[in-house]
Design a protein around this motif. Structure first.
Motif, PDB file in Angstrom:
ATOM      1  N   PRO A  13       0.805  -1.233   0.000  1.00 48.06           N
ATOM      2  CA  PRO A  13       0.000   0.000   0.000  1.00 48.06           C
ATOM      3  C   PRO A  13       0.833   1.277   0.000  1.00 48.06           C
ATOM      4  CG  PRO A  13      -0.823  -1.550   1.635  1.00 48.06           C
ATOM      5  CD  PRO A  13       0.482  -2.108   1.139  1.00 48.06           C
ATOM      6  N   ALA A  14       2.119   1.172   0.381  1.00 51.81           N
ATOM      7  CA  ALA A  14       2.979   2.356   0.321  1.00 51.81           C
ATOM      8  C   ALA A  14       3.509   2.561  -1.092  1.00 51.81           C
ATOM      9  CB  ALA A  14       4.140   2.215   1.303  1.00 51.81           C
TER      10      ALA A  14
ATOM     11  N   ILE B 153       2.055   1.386  -3.946  1.00 51.16           N
ATOM     12  CA  ILE B 153       0.933   1.697  -4.844  1.00 51.16           C
ATOM     13  C   ILE B 153      -0.204   2.215  -3.964  1.00 51.16           C
ATOM     14  CG2 ILE B 153      -0.517   0.803  -6.722  1.00 51.16           C
ATOM     15  CD1 ILE B 153       1.466  -1.636  -6.747  1.00 51.16           C
ATOM     16  N   PRO B 154      -0.081   3.465  -3.517  1.00 49.66           N
ATOM     17  CA  PRO B 154      -1.060   3.977  -2.535  1.00 49.66           C
ATOM     18  C   PRO B 154      -2.431   4.214  -3.172  1.00 49.66           C
ATOM     19  CG  PRO B 154       0.929   5.343  -2.652  1.00 49.66           C
ATOM     20  CD  PRO B 154       0.939   4.458  -3.844  1.00 49.66           C
ATOM     21  N   SER B 155      -3.453   4.187  -2.338  1.00 47.99           N
ATOM     22  CA  SER B 155      -4.801   4.430  -2.856  1.00 47.99           C
ATOM     23  C   SER B 155      -5.154   5.922  -2.797  1.00 47.99           C
ATOM     24  CB  SER B 155      -5.821   3.625  -2.062  1.00 47.99           C
ATOM     25  OG  SER B 155      -5.807   4.045  -0.714  1.00 47.99           O
ATOM     26  N   TRP B 156      -4.540   6.677  -1.880  1.00 48.07           N
ATOM     27  CA  TRP B 156      -4.747   8.125  -1.723  1.00 48.07           C
ATOM     28  C   TRP B 156      -6.217   8.505  -1.555  1.00 48.07           C
ATOM     29  CZ3 TRP B 156      -0.206   9.056  -0.389  1.00 48.07           C
ATOM     30  CH2 TRP B 156       0.923   8.810  -1.166  1.00 48.07           C
ATOM     31  N   ASN B 157      -7.018   7.632  -0.962  1.00 52.24           N
ATOM     32  CA  ASN B 157      -8.447   7.967  -0.818  1.00 52.24           C
ATOM     33  C   ASN B 157      -8.745   8.538   0.567  1.00 52.24           C
ATOM     34  OD1 ASN B 157      -7.906   5.608   0.471  1.00 52.24           O
ATOM     35  ND2 ASN B 157      -9.664   4.467  -0.297  1.00 52.24           N
ATOM     36  N   PHE B 158      -7.991   9.596   0.923  1.00 44.42           N
ATOM     37  CA  PHE B 158      -8.174  10.225   2.229  1.00 44.42           C
ATOM     38  C   PHE B 158      -9.595  10.773   2.383  1.00 44.42           C
ATOM     39  CE2 PHE B 158      -3.575  11.250   1.322  1.00 44.42           C
ATOM     40  CZ  PHE B 158      -3.058  10.311   2.188  1.00 44.42           C
ATOM     41  N   PHE B 159     -10.217  10.460   3.513  1.00 45.63           N
ATOM     42  CA  PHE B 159     -11.517  11.039   3.874  1.00 45.63           C
ATOM     43  C   PHE B 159     -12.581  10.812   2.786  1.00 45.63           C
ATOM     44  CE2 PHE B 159      -8.549  13.587   6.394  1.00 45.63           C
ATOM     45  CZ  PHE B 159      -9.144  13.595   7.642  1.00 45.63           C
ATOM     46  N   ASP B 160     -12.487   9.713   2.043  1.00 46.85           N
ATOM     47  CA  ASP B 160     -13.476   9.504   0.974  1.00 46.85           C
ATOM     48  C   ASP B 160     -14.880   9.340   1.562  1.00 46.85           C
ATOM     49  OD1 ASP B 160     -12.648   7.135   2.100  1.00 46.85           O
ATOM     50  OD2 ASP B 160     -12.819   5.963   0.268  1.00 46.85           O
ATOM     51  N   ILE B 161     -14.977   8.554   2.641  1.00 45.51           N
ATOM     52  CA  ILE B 161     -16.237   8.505   3.379  1.00 45.51           C
ATOM     53  C   ILE B 161     -15.914   8.744   4.858  1.00 45.51           C
ATOM     54  CG2 ILE B 161     -17.585   6.981   1.865  1.00 45.51           C
ATOM     55  CD1 ILE B 161     -16.726   4.687   3.834  1.00 45.51           C
ATOM     56  N   ILE B 162     -16.847   9.326   5.567  1.00 44.65           N
ATOM     57  CA  ILE B 162     -16.616   9.584   6.988  1.00 44.65           C
ATOM     58  C   ILE B 162     -17.255   8.430   7.758  1.00 44.65           C
ATOM     59  CG2 ILE B 162     -16.759  11.290   8.851  1.00 44.65           C
ATOM     60  CD1 ILE B 162     -15.257  12.159   6.192  1.00 44.65           C
TER      61      ILE B 162
END
Lengths: 149, 229
Positions: free
Chosen positions: A10-11, A13-22
């Motif tokens: 995951p480092a 190939i990160p997903s970078w989906n910060f705060f996508d859902i709360i």
């Protein structure tokens, strides 16, 4: 080795989906017990956040925010416990609560307590209201002897 | 900005970010503290430029040991970005030709662009982000607000709507800034301000330092791709 690789990917190939859902948010509460068979009626919030932070304090936290980052790790462990309970996550939370309780910064009097338990609550919004539910109880852990700390 | 200069700048900024992270572990229990004392020494070597290839390789091995110690990242995205930069630097060092060095360092720049763009994309496709409710929930009940008084922000619907769209538009438009060095400079200043705000409001100080450590890669990348074309 395969396990380490699983943690590393995951480092790379990160997903970078910060705060996508709360998502529902965990809270850690602990209880001090006088025996391993006692049932607690009084739960304390682990590291309640400060009422207010000045801008100067926020600036200081740019360089030194050790407690907060540790609290965020505890939140991660709580999320891991909710998804897939492991001994590691439970131990990490337990150990950090004990460390706070026996540390100089503790405001809670241990008095006659000999054991410790924590529980996890999840807080989420249902319509306009906030609801919380207990989702996990830890094992009951003997506290270290007072003169040993 | 030359490739060598960008790499050296990355080493120094990453070394500083690592040092800041390590110092925060000095009051932890011994087994945890010892890992970070070693890491701090390596970070200092990286800053002063001593045997950076070997130091980066050791930092990567130590990073894996830390991942194992905590059974995952200690600090979420900040740890992942730390490992990403380290891996890219190690690949640069072992690359057989300059072209492959550029590919490895360019991958870091590419991921930096994605870190903003994808963050914006996953928000804008979510109705709760578009109407400001998601950011309201962040302040209302998430674990992030650094103080109780910040929870009051959840009542400022207009401000949160404005902030939500400000963040989403900035993140989505970030790749466009690559078309000129001036626009990229402005975008990076805004990005740093965004991370600074996150550090103040949510205590995410480690993100600020480690994201800045990746900026030399994109400054180099922009010149390499858009000026030489």
């Amino acid at each position: 080795m395969l396990h380490i690789l699983k943690l590393l990917i995951p480092a790379l190939i990160p997903s970078w989906n910060f705060f996508d859902i709360i998502a529902p948010s965990p809270r850690v509460q602990y209880a001090l017990l006088e025996s391993e068979n006692e049932t607690s009626h009084e739960w304390y919030e682990f590291r309640p956040r400060p009422a207010h932070l000045s801008f100067l304090q926020m600036l200081g936290h740019m360089l030194w925010n050790a407690k907060w980052n540790e609290s965020m790790f505890v939140v991660s462990c709580a999320e891991r416990l909710m998804e897939q309970p492991t001994q590691h996550s439970e131990d990490e939370i337990m150990q950090r609560i004990i460390s706070d309780l026996v540390g100089a910064s503790s405001k809670i009097q241990l008095n006659t307590a000999t054991h410790l338990q924590f529980r996890l609550l999840v807080v989420e919004r249902q319509g306009a209201a906030l609801e919380q539910e207990v989702v996990f109880y830890s094992r009951i852990q003997p506290l270290p002897a007072r003169d040993a700390v | 900005m030359s490739l060598d200069y960008a790499i050296r700048l990355t080493e120094m900024l990453m070394g500083f970010a690592f040092a800041q992270q390590c110092i925060e572990h000095f009051k932890s229990q011994a087994s945890e503290r010892n890992l970070f004392i070693v890491r701090l020494l390596l970070a200092i070597m990286l800053i002063i430029g001593f045997q950076t290839r070997w130091v980066a390789a050791l930092l990567l091995l130590l990073g894996l040991a830390i991942l194992r110690r905590f059974q995952g990242p200690y600090n979420g995205g900040a740890d992942r970005m730390s490992l990403l930069i380290l891996c890219c630097l190690c690949l640069v060092y072992i690359a057989p030709t300059q072209r492959w060095q550029e590919v490895a360092f360019g991958y870091l720049a590419f991921q930096l662009v994605l870190s903003y763009f994808i963050s914006g994309w996953v928000k804008v496709v979510n109705k709760d982000w578009r109407n400001g409710h998601a950011l309201r929930d962040v302040f209302l009940f998430s674990a992030y607000p650094a103080s109780e008084s910040l929870r009051q922000w959840s009542k400022s619907a207009r401000l949160l709507l404005f902030m939500s769209w400000g963040v989403m538009l900035f993140e989505l438009l970030f790749p466009i800034s690559l078309f000129s060095s001036t626009s990229l400079g402005i975008a990076l200043i805004i990005a740093a301000a965004f991370h600074f705000a996150n550090a103040c409001l949510f205590g995410l100080n480690r993100f600020f330092w480690i994201w800045i450590a990746a900026y030399p890669s994109i400054l180099w990348f922009q010149q390499r791709i858009f000026i030489t074309l």
